[in-house]
Write an enzyme that holds these catalytic residues in place. Structure first.
Site, mmCIF file in Angstrom:
data_model
loop_
_atom_site.group_PDB
_atom_site.id
_atom_site.type_symbol
_atom_site.label_atom_id
_atom_site.label_comp_id
_atom_site.label_asym_id
_atom_site.label_seq_id
_atom_site.Cartn_x
_atom_site.Cartn_y
_atom_site.Cartn_z
ATOM 1 N N TYR A 168 -9.697 -11.192 -6.818
ATOM 2 C CA TYR A 168 -8.581 -11.398 -7.932
ATOM 3 C C TYR A 168 -8.761 -12.217 -9.078
ATOM 4 C CZ TYR A 168 -5.958 -7.961 -4.816
ATOM 5 O OH TYR A 168 -5.906 -6.630 -4.886
ATOM 6 N N LYS A 202 -1.924 -1.912 8.403
ATOM 7 C CA LYS A 202 -3.515 -1.680 8.366
ATOM 8 C C LYS A 202 -4.110 -2.627 8.977
ATOM 9 C CE LYS A 202 -8.144 -1.176 5.721
ATOM 10 N NZ LYS A 202 -8.528 -1.555 4.424
ATOM 11 N N HIS A 228 -4.896 -9.249 4.372
ATOM 12 C CA HIS A 228 -5.265 -9.240 4.103
ATOM 13 C C HIS A 228 -6.456 -10.383 5.763
ATOM 14 C CE1 HIS A 228 -6.121 -9.025 -0.312
ATOM 15 N NE2 HIS A 228 -6.479 -7.640 0.315
ATOM 16 N N ARG A 276 0.755 -1.187 0.119
ATOM 17 C CA ARG A 276 0.057 -0.347 0.028
ATOM 18 C C ARG A 276 1.305 1.383 0.172
ATOM 19 N NH1 ARG A 276 -2.754 -3.546 3.983
ATOM 20 N NH2 ARG A 276 -4.627 -4.082 3.635
ATOM 21 N N ARG A 282 -0.331 -1.896 -6.918
ATOM 22 C CA ARG A 282 -0.598 -3.623 -5.677
ATOM 23 C C ARG A 282 -1.750 -5.000 -6.249
ATOM 24 N NH1 ARG A 282 -1.033 -4.573 0.146
ATOM 25 N NH2 ARG A 282 -3.426 -5.061 0.667
ATOM 26 N N HIS A 284 -2.093 2.313 -6.018
ATOM 27 C CA HIS A 284 -2.992 1.360 -5.295
ATOM 28 C C HIS A 284 -2.987 -0.296 -7.042
ATOM 29 C CE1 HIS A 284 -4.951 -0.443 -1.922
ATOM 30 N NE2 HIS A 284 -5.351 -0.844 -2.291
#
Length: 371
Positions: A353, A253, A344, A228, A321, A318
């Site tokens: 994805y 995050k 995640h 990120r 990524r 982004h």
């Protein structure tokens, strides 16, 4: 001469207003803490701490009206919110008290300042809508009314509505017992938006566009590790472990640490960059020594690369990524590993994805070819 700013203390936050254009203001602010930009008020927002005020005074010429905590400013802020949406009114005393309790609870749980602000702003929005009604009498029907008369009427997004739901559920399950049945509060239907992905050829062209080794290294590291934007900017030289060939991403995050594999090609590029720039505090520093590289400058680096290679797509950082994750999937990497590499919490986030990977789709033969 020090640049001039105004500081306002509102609840548990400091709002900082710059007087005129101040180059690299955010970089100086990031030396103190992580700031957040309030779009509606056009001010920087940081968590309130007494030592932050002293640090701001040392760096800037602080112009204050009477004292830091300005009641008139609170009224002005509320007027701006009311002007933006006629459905939001001023909080009653009970609402103010409960919001303060909510902030205290979030702080004790060590939520980040940005998360605390997001949750409390959402709760204020909800409670102020029912400012003439005791909180104990609020029901699930009121939540529906709020969604229809405020969220939908003002065309707010589903993601904003979901933030409100998160805040309401957390508040009424931890701070306040009421007639609301938490489990029956419904969320908006999720928008299924596919991530934007670039081809490997496009990625290669973008990463090779810059001759400046620093710019090349930043963009290359984002793609090669699936970082990120904030993760890249908060890397330190010690986070690059060349012996184990990994990059350590700290307190990202969700306040989680994770590691990603370090490409030998990236390591070679980083060594050449390090010899030339010799960063000390941050891996990628701004124009001033020991200051973090600004997000805006990083976005400009990408924009210049897109212009050089003639890419007209609205590419953001982004996208790199997203492309990293998709290319890993197409090369046969297990989805569980991709989830770990991206940081995640849920595998459902990573599964998106699979919808943009072309590896399986390209093997499907269209019936049109047999006509």
């Amino acid at each position: 001469m020090k640049p001039s700013i105004k500081i306002y203390k509102i609840d548990q936050y400091l709002e900082i207003q710059t007087l005129g254009f101040i180059p690299e203001f955010k970089q100086k602010l990031q030396e103190i803490t992580l700031p957040d930009w309030n779009i509606s008020l056009k001010r920087w927002v940081i968590e309130y701490r007494p030592e932050y005020i002293d640090q701001l005074k040392n760096t800037f010429n602080v112009i204050q009206k009477k004292e830091i905590n300005i009641k008139s400013m609170e009224k002005k802020t509320e007027q701006i919110r009311m002007k933006k949406s006629p459905f939001i009114h001023q909080l009653n005393p009970e609402g103010i008290l409960q919001c303060e309790k909510f902030i205290s609870w979030l702080q004790s749980k060590r939520y980040s300042p940005n998360t605390i602000k997001t949750y409390t702003d959402a709760l204020r929005s909800f409670l102020s809508f029912f400012n003439k009604k005791p909180i104990s009498t609020i029901t699930n029907e009121d939540v529906v009314t709020y969604n229809n008369e405020y969220i939908l009427k003002n065309n707010f997004s589903a993601s904003y509505q979901n933030q409100i739901v998160n805040s309401i559920k957390l508040f009424f399950s931890t701070i306040y017992e009421t007639k609301i049945e938490i489990e029956k509060i419904h969320r908006p239907r999720r928008e299924h938006i596919l991530p934007n992905v670039l081809s490997k050829e496009e990625i290669k062209a973008i990463l090779e566009a810059h001759s400046n080794i620093k710019h090349k290294a930043m963009l290359s590291l984002i793609y090669s590790c699936g970082l990120r934007r904030s993760e890249l900017l908060h890397l330190k030289p010690t986070d690059i472990d060349s012996r184990r060939n990994i990059v350590i991403i700290r307190q990202s995050k969700g306040k989680k640490d994770r590691i990603t594999p370090l490409s030998p090609k990236i390591l070679e590029l980083l060594r050449a960059y390090y010899k030339l720039y010799k960063p000390k505090v941050w891996l990628f520093e701004g124009q001033e020594p020991n200051t973090i590289y600004s997000e805006k400058s990083l976005q400009c680096v990408l924009k210049q690369a897109l212009i050089k290679v003639g890419v007209s797509k609205p590419v953001t950082l982004h996208w790199l990524r997203h492309s990293y994750a998709t290319h890993l999937l197409e090369s046969g990497t297990d989805l569980r590993y991709i989830q770990e590499l991206l940081g995640h919490n849920s595998s459902k986030t990573t599964e998106i994805y699979t919808h943009v990977s072309t590896k399986s789709i390209q093997q499907i033969k269209s019936p049109f070819d047999d006509l």
